[in-house]
Write an enzyme that holds these catalytic residues in place. Structure first.
Site, PDB file in Angstrom:
ATOM      1  N   ASP A   1      13.951  40.396  -9.841  1.00  0.00           N
ATOM      2  CA  ASP A   1      14.025  39.298  -9.159  1.00  0.00           C
ATOM      3  C   ASP A   1      14.814  38.228  -9.922  1.00  0.00           C
ATOM      4  O   ASP A   1      14.743  38.247 -11.339  1.00  0.00           O
ATOM      5  CB  ASP A   1      12.654  38.504  -8.955  1.00  0.00           C
ATOM      6  CG  ASP A   1      12.355  37.304  -8.312  1.00  0.00           C
ATOM      7  OD1 ASP A   1      12.904  37.081  -7.109  1.00  0.00           O
ATOM      8  OD2 ASP A   1      12.134  36.288  -8.713  1.00  0.00           O
TER       9      ASP A   1
ATOM     10  N   GLU B   1      18.538  41.330  -7.592  1.00  0.00           N
ATOM     11  CA  GLU B   1      18.726  40.135  -6.494  1.00  0.00           C
ATOM     12  C   GLU B   1      19.478  39.076  -7.313  1.00  0.00           C
ATOM     13  O   GLU B   1      18.976  38.351  -8.341  1.00  0.00           O
ATOM     14  CB  GLU B   1      17.354  39.590  -6.404  1.00  0.00           C
ATOM     15  CG  GLU B   1      17.405  38.491  -5.249  1.00  0.00           C
ATOM     16  CD  GLU B   1      16.890  37.012  -5.489  1.00  0.00           C
ATOM     17  OE1 GLU B   1      17.003  36.023  -4.773  1.00  0.00           O
ATOM     18  OE2 GLU B   1      16.217  37.054  -6.653  1.00  0.00           O
TER      19      GLU B   1
END
Length: 705
Positions: free
Chosen positions: A375, A428
């Site tokens: 993330d 990401e």
């Protein structure tokens, strides 16, 4: 004489005196006076009552015995940041020492002047069970406490160097109390796995030249207990419902939003305090393992969201763990995240790098996870991320790149692929940073894949535009093919696109009810035929009208309506089309796997392109009509003569479409078109995607019942 092996339910069975059969080079854990020393400053004194021996043969032990699981080599690795299995050493571990079952505790707190274990077993008394600090300058405090076993709640009491009193949960605890309680729990990850076939053949499911279709989901809100909607399903209850559903839908992988322990449920799991603990909201570690095992038995891979970018400032967590900035960077310009009001790891500190990489490998090893989606990588890469002028400092070369974070990410990826070469890491990352999914040895970050955020934004913007005006925005839908092969891209329609007032995927679509659903079917068809792997967030696969709410179950009731059922059926068909047609995945990251037939018909808003695999016979022709106007006798150039069959049509009645289709094979004609010697004459339905393939035997269409 061999020592008697005793199964304590720990991560692996332990032997008498806590000594496991180790590698030949490993040293036996020792309990020597030189290995540790008592803290200089006790904070409390306890009057100990006379204890009774449990048996005449049982030795009398001190409340905390000198004991260590660390060898000199372990310490050297830890100090250099190269110990990638710290979870085998730090934390709490049930062992047998001098014929007594108890728990070995070890915690890193180099700037503390006193550390003790407190819990229910000692009435949370800070003075009764002080740990010993190691003599080697590692900053590790450790000791064996007899008669403490699995299920015991505990924390570490830490007297900081400045005299501050802290009570911290264990950073390496394998289980935590259910929030809002914050204590750690002595636990194990022992499980008798039955997914050996999957693990032995995982490379056949996880390679970059194979179908990779991911169902992203939030465990707490996918479905709730029907009788008690406020109650979560446990991991094992979820297995009974989720596994057959994902198998039915045809997804190859499921991605769980963070399931590591987090105190604040509305953070969706992205504000982690227990990095090594599966959230107790949904059950035990073994129940999560059961869920993973059942997914593997069904041929479904498991990806976990992993968050090495930041952590919250909760008093019981990592923040100022020993009274100093131990895990986070001390400089607020580097250590505080302005968007999330959280704290950023100090990637330049060796012990912190070892903590994070150990955590990544822990989930891959202990939980048999098949991939990690990392993330907020962009926030790690740049020193000026979300900061104004004057709120950040350049690196030593005057740039804005966070060199320590970049170095860490490279080391992380190298470690993952070295130890688990058949897994995947997925970034990401929302910027144009070069080489995110390229090998470290070529200068890249080393990820297996990268989310294609630019494609996602352009695609949603284009499809949100009224079809009447799409011809003026044609470049938005074709631009991605200019750069799609610069990275190994995953195409994501994730949770971030259906929250905070952005509306659901369905309600982003313009037009009346029929057009909304037709547009959504077309959007998904475009995604599945575009180069790259796929990711779709839960609820999007049946066209949920409401945006996602983490507090409630998905709106499963809408599946009683044929329009929503049509969206579900088109996703099933697309997943099967993707898996059955090699042209859609064999060269998903290679330039010669895609070819424009006609990408310039902006006036009609029609796109035509080929997808290719290793065998020319598998070539597909994809036709997208971005307007509600059907076209008849539309000529399309093809490479070779023969019979071409429509194998997929998003406008089929099966999908709640209008039912305009190309019935039967379409024969080529020797008419030069689109720069090709042969062409076919087809019907193009409204707001549709149609897929054609040259075949000798006419196959059934991808319309699943």
């Amino acid at each position: 004489m061999a020592k008697k092996k005793i199964d304590t339910g720990n991560d692996t069975p332990v032997e008498k005196d806590g000594v496991k059969k180790a590698k030949p080079a490993a040293k036996k854990p020792v309990a020597a006076s030189k290995a540790a020393k008592k803290p200089a400053v006790p904070v409390e004194k306890e009057k100990k009552p006379a204890s009774k021996r449990q048996a005449e043969t049982e030795p009398i032990l001190k409340s905390v015995e000198v004991y260590s699981r660390f060898t000199d080599f372990d310490i050297a690795l830890f100090k250099s940041g190269k110990h990638y299995k710290l979870y085998e050493k730090l934390g709490s571990h049930v062992i047998q020492f001098k014929d007594i079952i108890g728990t070995y505790f070890a915690v890193w707190a180099p700037n503390a002047q006193y550390v003790a274990v407190v819990g229910n077993f000692n009435g949370w008394n800070r003075g009764s069970h002080a740990l010993y600090v190691r003599w080697d300058g590692s900053g590790i405090w450790e000791g064996f406490i007899p008669h403490v076993g699995n299920g015991e709640t505990y924390k570490y009491y830490i007297k900081s160097s400045t005299g501050e009193d802290l009570e911290k949960a264990d950073p390496f605890a394998l289980r935590w109390e259910v929030a809002p309680h914050t204590a750690s729990i002595v636990a194990d990850t022992y499980y008798e796995w039955k997914d050996g076939d999957w693990m032995a053949n995982r490379f056949r499911h996880n390679a970059l030249n194979l179908p990779y279709s991911v169902y992203e989901m939030h465990i707490g809100s996918w479905a709730r207990n029907v009788e008690s909607p406020d109650e979560f399903l446990t991991y094992s209850q979820l297995a009974d419902k989720l596994v057959p559903y994902i198998k039915e839908m045809g997804f190859t992988h499921v991605e769980f939003m963070p399931i590591m322990e987090h105190p604040y449920y509305p953070s969706w799991g992205y504000q982690i305090t227990g990095f090594f603990a599966a959230s107790s909201r949904y059950g035990s570690p073994q129940e999560l393992m059961y869920l993973v095992e059942k997914l593997h038995e069904a041929g479904i891979g498991v990806i976990l969201d992993w968050v090495p970018s930041h952590f919250p400032g909760d008093a019981h967590g990592l923040f100022k763990f020993d009274g100093t900035h131990l895990y986070e960077h001390a400089d607020p310009n580097k250590g505080f995240h302005p968007d999330w009001k959280s704290y950023i790891f100090n990637y330049g500190r060796n012990e912190v790098r070892a903590f994070l990489i150990s955590n990544a490998l822990f989930w891959l090893e202990r939980y048999h996870v098949d991939g990690l989606r990392v993330d907020a990588v962009a926030s790690m890469l740049y020193l000026d991320y979300s900061r104004n002028h004057g709120e950040w400092e350049t690196n030593i070369y005057g740039g804005n790149e966070n060199l320590e974070a970049i170095s860490f990410l490279k080391e992380f990826n190298e470690a993952v692929y070295q130890h688990f070469p058949d897994t995947q890491t997925i970034a990401e990352e929302s910027t144009a940073y070069t080489g995110v999914s390229r090998p470290v040895y070529t200068g890249g970050l080393g990820f297996g894949m990268k989310w294609m955020m630019g494609w996602m934004h352009d695609t949603i913007k284009y499809f949100s535009t009224d079809p009447l005006y799409r011809k003026y925005h044609h470049n938005q839908i074709t631009f991605s093919l200019i750069y799609v092969f610069t990275e190994n891209f995953m195409l994501p329609f994730s949770h971030d696109e259906v929250v905070y007032g952005k509306g659901s995927m369905l309600n982003k679509m313009p037009g009346d009810e029929w057009q909304k659903f037709a547009n959504l079917r077309l959007l998904y068809s475009y995604m599945f035929t575009h180069p790259g792997t796929k990711l779709l967030f839960m609820g999007c696969e049946f066209g949920q009208g409401n945006e996602w709410s983490f507090q409630n179950s998905l709106d499963w009731h809408v599946l009683q309506y044929p329009n929503h059922q049509g969206i579900k059926e088109v996703i099933k068909a697309l997943n099967h089309l993707y898996k059955d047609e090699p042209a859609l995945y064999e060269k998903g990251f290679e330039g010669d796997g895609f070819e424009w037939v006609d990408g310039g018909n902006a006036n009609d808003s029609i796109l035509i392109y080929n997808r290719k695999g290793h065998d020319e016979a598998n070539e597909l022709v994809i036709v997208l009509n971005m307007t509600p106007i059907p076209h008849y006798n539309y000529r399309v150039g093809v490479h070779s003569r023969g019979k071409w069959v429509e194998i997929f049509n998003s406008d089929a009645k099966q999908f709640w479409g209008s039912g305009i289709e190309n019935a039967g094979p379409v024969n080529t004609e020797t008419v030069n078109w689109h720069g090709r010697e042969h062409s076919i004459n087809i019907t193009i339905p409204p707001l549709s995607a149609t897929v054609f393939k040259k075949v000798k035997v006419v196959p059934p269409k991808y319309e699943l019942k």
